[in-house]
Design a protein around this motif. Structure first.
Motif, PDB file in Angstrom:
ATOM      1  N   GLY A  83       5.935  -6.186   0.821  1.00 18.45           N
ATOM      2  CA  GLY A  83       5.988  -5.959  -0.851  1.00 18.45           C
ATOM      3  C   GLY A  83       6.952  -5.439  -0.708  1.00 18.45           C
ATOM      4  N   SER A  84       6.742  -5.441  -2.551  1.00 16.87           N
ATOM      5  CA  SER A  84       8.249  -5.335  -3.094  1.00 16.87           C
ATOM      6  C   SER A  84       8.676  -3.624  -3.086  1.00 16.87           C
ATOM      7  CB  SER A  84       8.783  -5.548  -3.988  1.00 16.87           C
ATOM      8  OG  SER A  84       7.263  -5.730  -5.288  1.00 16.87           O
ATOM      9  N   ASP A  85       7.655  -2.381  -2.706  1.00 16.02           N
ATOM     10  CA  ASP A  85       7.475  -0.919  -2.469  1.00 16.02           C
ATOM     11  C   ASP A  85       8.861  -1.244  -1.678  1.00 16.02           C
ATOM     12  OD1 ASP A  85       6.079  -0.868  -5.461  1.00 16.02           O
ATOM     13  OD2 ASP A  85       4.333  -0.360  -4.097  1.00 16.02           O
ATOM     14  N   LEU A  88      12.348  -1.918  -3.060  1.00 12.02           N
ATOM     15  CA  LEU A  88      12.857  -1.478  -3.556  1.00 12.02           C
ATOM     16  C   LEU A  88      12.286  -0.087  -2.864  1.00 12.02           C
ATOM     17  CD1 LEU A  88      10.285  -2.056  -6.646  1.00 12.02           C
ATOM     18  CD2 LEU A  88      12.253  -3.032  -6.651  1.00 12.02           C
ATOM     19  N   TYR A 109       6.721   1.381 -14.396  1.00 16.13           N
ATOM     20  CA  TYR A 109       6.948   1.978 -12.913  1.00 16.13           C
ATOM     21  C   TYR A 109       7.341   3.198 -12.263  1.00 16.13           C
ATOM     22  CZ  TYR A 109       5.937   0.375  -8.235  1.00 16.13           C
ATOM     23  OH  TYR A 109       4.675  -0.051  -7.311  1.00 16.13           O
ATOM     24  N   PRO A 149      11.972  -2.572 -14.966  1.00 21.03           N
ATOM     25  CA  PRO A 149      11.600  -4.067 -14.664  1.00 21.03           C
ATOM     26  C   PRO A 149      11.404  -4.957 -15.230  1.00 21.03           C
ATOM     27  CG  PRO A 149      10.145  -2.001 -14.462  1.00 21.03           C
ATOM     28  CD  PRO A 149      10.757  -1.366 -14.914  1.00 21.03           C
ATOM     29  N   ALA A 153       6.761  -2.817 -17.238  1.00 24.29           N
ATOM     30  CA  ALA A 153       5.461  -2.256 -17.032  1.00 24.29           C
ATOM     31  C   ALA A 153       5.277  -0.835 -17.342  1.00 24.29           C
ATOM     32  CB  ALA A 153       5.343  -1.918 -15.158  1.00 24.29           C
ATOM     33  N   ASP A 179      13.512  -5.741 -11.518  1.00 25.56           N
ATOM     34  CA  ASP A 179      12.291  -5.508 -10.877  1.00 25.56           C
ATOM     35  C   ASP A 179      11.065  -6.462 -11.521  1.00 25.56           C
ATOM     36  OD1 ASP A 179       9.929  -5.403  -9.460  1.00 25.56           O
ATOM     37  OD2 ASP A 179       9.300  -2.804  -9.756  1.00 25.56           O
ATOM     38  N   ALA A 181       8.784  -8.280 -10.436  1.00 28.15           N
ATOM     39  CA  ALA A 181       7.181  -8.228 -10.423  1.00 28.15           C
ATOM     40  C   ALA A 181       6.416  -9.552 -11.229  1.00 28.15           C
ATOM     41  CB  ALA A 181       6.770  -6.752 -10.180  1.00 28.15           C
ATOM     42  N   TYR A 182       7.032  -9.333 -11.963  1.00 29.48           N
ATOM     43  CA  TYR A 182       5.793 -10.378 -13.410  1.00 29.48           C
ATOM     44  C   TYR A 182       6.459 -11.313 -13.500  1.00 29.48           C
ATOM     45  CZ  TYR A 182       3.230  -6.414 -12.646  1.00 29.48           C
ATOM     46  OH  TYR A 182       2.710  -4.710 -12.196  1.00 29.48           O
ATOM     47  N   THR A 205       7.633  -9.845  -6.005  1.00 27.33           N
ATOM     48  CA  THR A 205       7.111  -9.868  -4.809  1.00 27.33           C
ATOM     49  C   THR A 205       5.920 -10.744  -4.937  1.00 27.33           C
ATOM     50  OG1 THR A 205       4.693  -8.448  -4.045  1.00 27.33           O
ATOM     51  CG2 THR A 205       5.448  -9.292  -6.957  1.00 27.33           C
ATOM     52  N   SER A 207       2.735 -10.678  -4.471  1.00 29.87           N
ATOM     53  CA  SER A 207       1.506  -9.450  -4.958  1.00 29.87           C
ATOM     54  C   SER A 207       0.905 -10.312  -6.036  1.00 29.87           C
ATOM     55  CB  SER A 207       2.119  -7.915  -5.072  1.00 29.87           C
ATOM     56  OG  SER A 207       2.434  -7.405  -4.131  1.00 29.87           O
ATOM     57  N   LYS A 208       1.386 -10.853  -7.374  1.00 31.90           N
ATOM     58  CA  LYS A 208       0.940 -10.655  -8.462  1.00 31.90           C
ATOM     59  C   LYS A 208       0.499 -12.319  -8.945  1.00 31.90           C
ATOM     60  CE  LYS A 208       1.615  -6.483  -9.274  1.00 31.90           C
ATOM     61  NZ  LYS A 208       2.953  -5.256  -8.662  1.00 31.90           N
ATOM     62  N   ARG A 216       0.857  -8.138   1.752  1.00 29.31           N
ATOM     63  CA  ARG A 216       2.331  -7.027   1.607  1.00 29.31           C
ATOM     64  C   ARG A 216       3.831  -7.867   1.729  1.00 29.31           C
ATOM     65  NH1 ARG A 216       1.573  -5.150  -1.337  1.00 29.31           N
ATOM     66  NH2 ARG A 216       2.748  -3.398  -0.773  1.00 29.31           N
ATOM     67  N   ILE A 217       4.271  -9.187   0.392  1.00 29.85           N
ATOM     68  CA  ILE A 217       5.659  -9.709   0.868  1.00 29.85           C
ATOM     69  C   ILE A 217       6.354  -9.605  -0.074  1.00 29.85           C
ATOM     70  CG2 ILE A 217       6.736 -11.771   1.496  1.00 29.85           C
ATOM     71  CD1 ILE A 217       4.118 -13.028   2.351  1.00 29.85           C
TER      72      ILE A 217
HETATM   73  C1  LIG Z   1       2.649  -4.710  -8.460  1.00 27.57           C
HETATM   74  C2  LIG Z   1       4.304  -3.897  -8.522  1.00 27.57           C
HETATM   75  C3  LIG Z   1       5.258  -3.747  -7.445  1.00 27.57           C
HETATM   76  C4  LIG Z   1       5.008  -3.840  -6.226  1.00 27.57           C
HETATM   77  O1  LIG Z   1       4.314  -4.451  -6.014  1.00 27.57           O
HETATM   78  P1  LIG Z   1       4.157  -4.504  -3.673  1.00 27.57           P
HETATM   79  O2  LIG Z   1       2.566  -5.340  -3.847  1.00 27.57           O
HETATM   80  O3  LIG Z   1       5.189  -4.267  -3.282  1.00 27.57           O
HETATM   81  O4  LIG Z   1       5.093  -6.284  -3.585  1.00 27.57           O
HETATM   82  C5  LIG Z   1       6.292  -3.244  -8.189  1.00 27.57           C
HETATM   83  N1  LIG Z   1       7.253  -3.466  -9.278  1.00 27.57           N
HETATM   84  C6  LIG Z   1       6.496  -3.738 -10.120  1.00 27.57           C
HETATM   85  C7  LIG Z   1       6.718  -3.374 -11.397  1.00 27.57           C
HETATM   86  C8  LIG Z   1       5.002  -3.682 -10.417  1.00 27.57           C
HETATM   87  O5  LIG Z   1       4.143  -3.815 -11.427  1.00 27.57           O
END
Ligand SMILES: *Cc1c(COP(=O)(O)O)cnc(C)c1O
Length: 350
Positions: A83-85, A88, A109, A149, A153, A179, A181-182, A205, A207-208, A216-217
């Protein structure tokens, strides 16, 4: 307090959105309402359990190569994580080692603050303006690194790439992490600047937009030098971050460009319709370029609305109640039907 407690690392953890296990309308953690690409199901079915005896490829080479091909970079420019968490957190550990404070927006975030505290990284928050926009000039001063980001977010606001570039260009003595993510729901990615600035890292990521939060990638793209530093940190921590399933499924998701782009189009269409209808109900929506909408209403208490949505309609949205955003909720863009249910309930509210 026991004597040993003074030697224990104490952190105030990130609080993830609620993950209800019963069936509800779940619009609170920005997951994609549509399934991942069909190839992902095929990859899962084809998996041989006997292979699980073996450790996965520590380099996740197949996934790295697929991402490199997709984005037109070389394999040594790609880093993958859980995951990007995870990516990051690894970036904070690797790149933010200055005594000077790192900078990020006050409304952003909430994990950034948690990692900074966990790793004892000094930080300062730059307030977004009264319209929740990032003020680029706030980042034109001495610092130990920058992260934000784009789109931000939980506002969903997109900062034009020219402004992102100015922030990167004015900070070439530190690492700047964008970041994204979106980004797939928004405008141009800072990936276009990777060859131009040696201090830039872009994190994305699955995830979205790629509908794979459960797998989790996440990944970072940069130049080979910074990716090498990231890998050195990773191999000092946990060599086998990506499971065999994550590698196989990730590859299939990236290969299906058509499915990916169609899914994004659907969500943007639903987002724009929902914005319009929410505004007709008196809500004020920020101009989100992500897969969620950050909204307030001049006549409603948003905490009460958040609680009522959950208890009366089984609809989960996200509410923080923190400074400056006490009167806002964040609504993830779901399917057309899910948004109909939400809008229908709001129509009868109060
Ligand atoms: C959702 C999100 C992430 C983390 O997403 P992962 O599920 O860990 O890949 C990271 N940064 C922002 C701003 C997010 O909204």
């Amino acid at each position: 307090m026991k004597a040993f407690e003074k030697n224990i690392r104490k952190v105030e953890p990130y609080v993830p959105g609620e993950q209800p296990q019963q069936t509800v309308i779940k619009l609170n953690t920005n997951e994609n309402p549509y399934p991942p690409a069909p190839g992902v199901a095929r990859a899962l079915k084809a998996m041989d359990p006997n292979r699980l005896r073996l450790y996965p490829d520590p380099t996740a080479g197949e996934l790295v190569k697929t991402l490199a091909d997709y984005y037109g970079v070389s394999e040594d420019q790609v880093f993958v994580g859980v995951g990007s968490d995870d990516v990051l957190a690894m970036c904070f550990l690797t790149f933010f080692c200055s005594e000077k404070p790192i900078l990020f927006p006050d409304i952003t975030y909430s994990f950034y603050k948690v990692w900074a505290n966990l790793y004892r990284i000094p930080y300062e928050c730059c307030p977004v303006d009264e319209h929740f926009r990032i003020v680029k000039e706030d980042y034109f001063r001495e610092n130990g690194g920058i992260i934000f980001p784009n789109p931000n977010a939980p506002t969903g606001l997109y900062l034009e790439l020219s402004e992102v570039e100015e922030i990167i260009a004015r900070n070439q003595d530190v690492i700047v992490i964008i970041d994204e993510a979106y980004i797939d729901f928004a405008g141009r990615s800072a990936l276009d600047l990777i060859e131009k600035y040696e201090n830039l890292i872009v994190v994305q990521t699955f995830s979205k937009a790629r509908s794979m939060a459960g797998m989790r990638i996440g990944y970072a793209i940069s130049n080979p030098l910074l990716i090498r530093y990231l890998n050195d940190a990773k191999y000092s921590f946990n060599s086998y971050t990506m499971s065999q399933a994550a590698i196989a499924c990730g590859v299939e998701a990236v290969k299906d460009k058509e499915y990916f782009e169609e899914g994004i189009r659907k969500i943007i269409k639903t987002r724009e319709r929902a914005k319009k209808e929410l505004e007709q109900l008196g809500f004020v929506c920020l101009d989100s370029q992500a897969n969620f909408i950050f909204v307030t209403h001049p006549e409603y208490d948003m905490k009460v609305l958040y609680e009522t949505l959950k208890s009366k309609a089984g609809i989960y949205v996200r509410y923080w109640g923190s400074e400056r955003i006490e009167q806002y909720i964040r609504i993830t863009v779901g399917t057309e039907e899910e948004m109909d249910a939400l809008l229908g309930f709001l129509e009868g509210y109060k």
